[in-house]
Structures are given as C-alpha cells and as structure tokens.
Design a protein around this motif. Structure first.
Motif, short mmCIF file in Angstrom:
data_model
loop_
_atom_site.label_atom_id
_atom_site.label_comp_id
_atom_site.label_asym_id
_atom_site.label_seq_id
_atom_site.Cartn_x
_atom_site.Cartn_y
_atom_site.Cartn_z
N UNK A 1 49.87 30.24 29.52
CA UNK A 1 48.44 30.28 29.19
C UNK A 1 48.01 31.74 29.15
N UNK A 2 46.88 32.01 28.53
CA UNK A 2 46.36 33.38 28.47
C UNK A 2 45.40 33.60 29.64
N UNK A 3 45.76 34.50 30.54
CA UNK A 3 44.92 34.82 31.68
C UNK A 3 44.08 36.07 31.37
N UNK A 4 42.85 36.08 31.81
CA UNK A 4 41.93 37.20 31.52
C UNK A 4 41.65 37.99 32.80
N UNK A 5 41.86 39.31 32.73
CA UNK A 5 41.56 40.19 33.86
C UNK A 5 40.08 40.58 33.81
N UNK A 6 39.39 40.43 34.94
CA UNK A 6 37.98 40.82 35.04
C UNK A 6 37.91 42.03 35.98
N UNK A 7 37.68 43.23 35.43
CA UNK A 7 37.70 44.43 36.28
C UNK A 7 36.42 44.61 37.10
N UNK A 8 36.59 45.03 38.33
CA UNK A 8 35.48 45.38 39.21
C UNK A 8 35.65 46.85 39.64
N UNK A 9 34.71 47.34 40.41
CA UNK A 9 34.75 48.75 40.80
C UNK A 9 35.47 48.96 42.13
N UNK A 10 36.48 48.16 42.39
CA UNK A 10 37.24 48.30 43.61
C UNK A 10 37.62 46.95 44.18
N UNK A 11 38.51 46.99 45.19
CA UNK A 11 38.98 45.73 45.78
C UNK A 11 37.89 45.01 46.56
N UNK A 12 36.97 45.77 47.17
CA UNK A 12 35.88 45.16 47.92
C UNK A 12 35.06 44.20 47.07
N UNK A 13 34.56 44.65 45.92
CA UNK A 13 33.81 43.74 45.05
C UNK A 13 34.64 42.55 44.56
N UNK A 14 35.93 42.76 44.35
CA UNK A 14 36.77 41.64 43.93
C UNK A 14 36.76 40.55 44.99
N UNK A 15 37.02 40.94 46.22
CA UNK A 15 37.08 39.97 47.32
C UNK A 15 35.73 39.30 47.53
N UNK A 16 34.65 40.05 47.40
CA UNK A 16 33.31 39.47 47.56
C UNK A 16 33.08 38.38 46.52
N UNK A 17 33.51 38.63 45.30
CA UNK A 17 33.33 37.64 44.25
C UNK A 17 34.26 36.45 44.41
N UNK A 18 35.43 36.67 44.98
CA UNK A 18 36.31 35.55 45.29
C UNK A 18 35.68 34.67 46.36
#
Length: 315
Positions: free
Chosen positions: A175-192
């Motif tokens: 399948x085609x997976x899409x990368x969604x960039x954030x401004x660092x690992x902190x924001x990534x984890x918050x959104x998870x």
C-alpha cells in the motif's frame, strides 16, 4: 639535582613535553548544536559540556544554531578553523542523511569533519495511539491494508530514517503510506496520543515516556536486536521487514584537519565523562544507550552509516 627537578628544568626550557599537564585546548570551546534549545540533543550536549569543561580545563559553551534540518549549524562548524575552538554535537541525520538528500547541503560527513567520538545511541520506534482499536503491529498492519485513512504516519522531519521506515512498511504491505512531517518528535508523539495520526515514527526518548504512561504504544523498533529498554517490543526484522536494522547516534565532530593530538585529548575526555555515574543515570532517564568510542571506531561508524544511507536512498 634530583630527577624531578631536572625534568622540571627541562620542561621550563621547552626541551621536554609536559605530558601530564600539557593541554591542546587553550581557549574556550564552543559546541554547536544544530537544533533548537530544549530538545534531547541540546540537553545531552549541555550535560556532557559540564564534564568536558572539567576534563579539558576550558569553558565549554553550548550554542544552538537551528534550521534547515541541521544544515545551518553543521555548515557553521564545517567552515570553522581547525583549532578546537568550534566543535559540533549532532545526530547522524543532519550530518549524513541531509547532504545525501539535499543538494544545498554542500558538505560530506567523512571528508569535511573530524569524528571525535560518539556519546549515545538510540533506535527508532513505531508508536500507535492507546485509544486505537488495533493494539499491536499486526493490528495496525491489518487496519492500514483495509482502510486508506490509516495509511499515514507522523515524522519529526522530512526524509531520513523515519520516512524510510514508513515507506518500507508500505512496500511490505503493498500500500502507499504517506509521511506527515512535524517540527520534531515531540509534536509527532502529541498527535499520536491525541489520535490525530494513525501512527508516529520517532526516536526512543520521545516514545518511551508515553509508552510507559500508557498514553501510546510502541509496537516495533529499528535495530538489529530488541532494545533493552523495551524488551517486549519486536524489531521490524522480527516482524518480517528487512533493511531497518539501523540505529541513530549522537556524537562530537570537529572541522576537518583538526590536529590529531587535539582529537585524541578530546576523545579521552569524552570517554571519561561518559563513565561518570551521574551521566549514565541521565542517559538512562533519556532512554539513550551510552556509546563511548575510540576515534577509529567513530570514523568507522560514520563510514558505515554513509554507505547504508547511500544504498537505502538509491532503493
């Protein structure tokens, strides 16, 4: 004249090197961190800087020069004089991956820098929301295959290891997976945690805290073997996905042509600092693995990582 007095006289006359007291570093040392203040790289640099200052007998000043995925600070050190006054503390991404993917980054990790020693290593993690109906890697895989809205993942920057991992998952699942960039690992984890993204790929330090608190789940890690910090979490290789047996490192670098004796002195000081109990405790609390290296080992690691990323990016 006794032997001690005779040696002292020779040293004063400049005829005998002061091996026990001579120092290559004779001015304050500025360590450039190519990321914003407050992040994991910055925190570790400041911790190590205190110990290095004592060992080297000079003030160690941490200066943040963030921007362009680490290019700004890295290029600043590249252009610095090789006199020990300006050094770099960074992760492998900005030093190795960025110049391989970004034409404007006109530097080479091996040719333009002197590897002074690694400080720590970590692996990459795949995290999913604690509230997700899928509870493990197999569940996320099944959901992503079945539902297009779940075929995305948060990453702390564009390109590099996180994006490579997500693309490897997509190829494995067809399948085609899409990368969604954030401004660092902190924001990534918050959104998870908030369930705003189906999954996130970050370093271990950012993922461990929320995994332990139950606010998110780490379901897979990179690396050749399971992390001692998460012994119950399988590696991607165990899950049938090859090519992700890599880690990330944090280390010190100087400009090219830094004198050998200066590099040796710095490396010895760094390894001594990394053996201090307080430093080891802090690394543990940051979910980082201590990784003291010799100069030769540090150079070999950079060369191996550069070969890996050239091959991975060609694919």
């Amino acid at each position: 004249m006794n032997k001690r007095a005779f040696a002292a006289a020779l040293a004063l006359a400049g005829l005998l090197p002061l091996a026990a007291t001579a120092q290559s570093f004779r001015q304050p040392i500025k360590v450039i961190v190519p990321y914003a203040a407050g992040g994991g790289t910055d925190v570790l640099a400041r911790l190590l800087g205190q110990g290095l200052s004592k060992e080297l007998g000079q003030p160690v000043i941490i200066e943040n020069k963030a921007g362009a995925s680490g290019q700004i600070g890295t290029q600043f050190v590249q252009a610095a004089a090789p006199n020990g006054a300006t050094l770099l503390f960074t992760v492998d991404h900005s030093l190795i991956t960025v110049p391989l993917t970004t034409p404007s980054a006109k530097y080479d990790a091996e040719a333009d820098f002197t590897a002074l020693g690694q400080a720590a290593r970590s692996v990459w993690t795949l995290s999913i929301p604690a509230t997700a109906p899928y509870k493990d890697f197999a569940g996320f895989a099944a959901a992503a295959k079945a539902e297009a809205p779940l075929r995305s993942f948060g990453v702390p920057f564009t390109g590099g290891a996180p994006t490579l991992i997500g693309e490897a998952l997509g190829r494995h699942w067809s399948v085609a997976m899409e990368a969604i960039p954030f401004s660092g690992s902190g924001p990534v984890i918050q959104n998870v945690m908030a369930g705003q993204v189906p999954a996130g790929i970050t370093g271990m330090p950012e993922a461990m805290a929320v995994h332990r608190s139950g606010k998110a789940r780490v379901v897979a890690v990179s690396g050749a073997q399971r992390s001692a910090l998460l012994p119950d979490v399988p590696t991607f290789k165990e899950l049938g996905i090859d090519g992700l047996e890599f880690h990330t490192f944090l280390g010190f670098f100087g400009p090219k042509n830094l004198p050998k004796e200066m590099a040796q002195e710095f490396n010895a000081a760094l390894r001594k600092v990394l053996a201090e109990p307080a430093v080891l405790d802090k690394l543990g609390s940051m979910s980082l693995q201590p990784a003291p290296t010799t100069l030769a080992e540090a150079r070999a690691e950079v060369a191996a990582m550069e070969r890996f990323w050239k091959k991975a990016l060609q694919k």
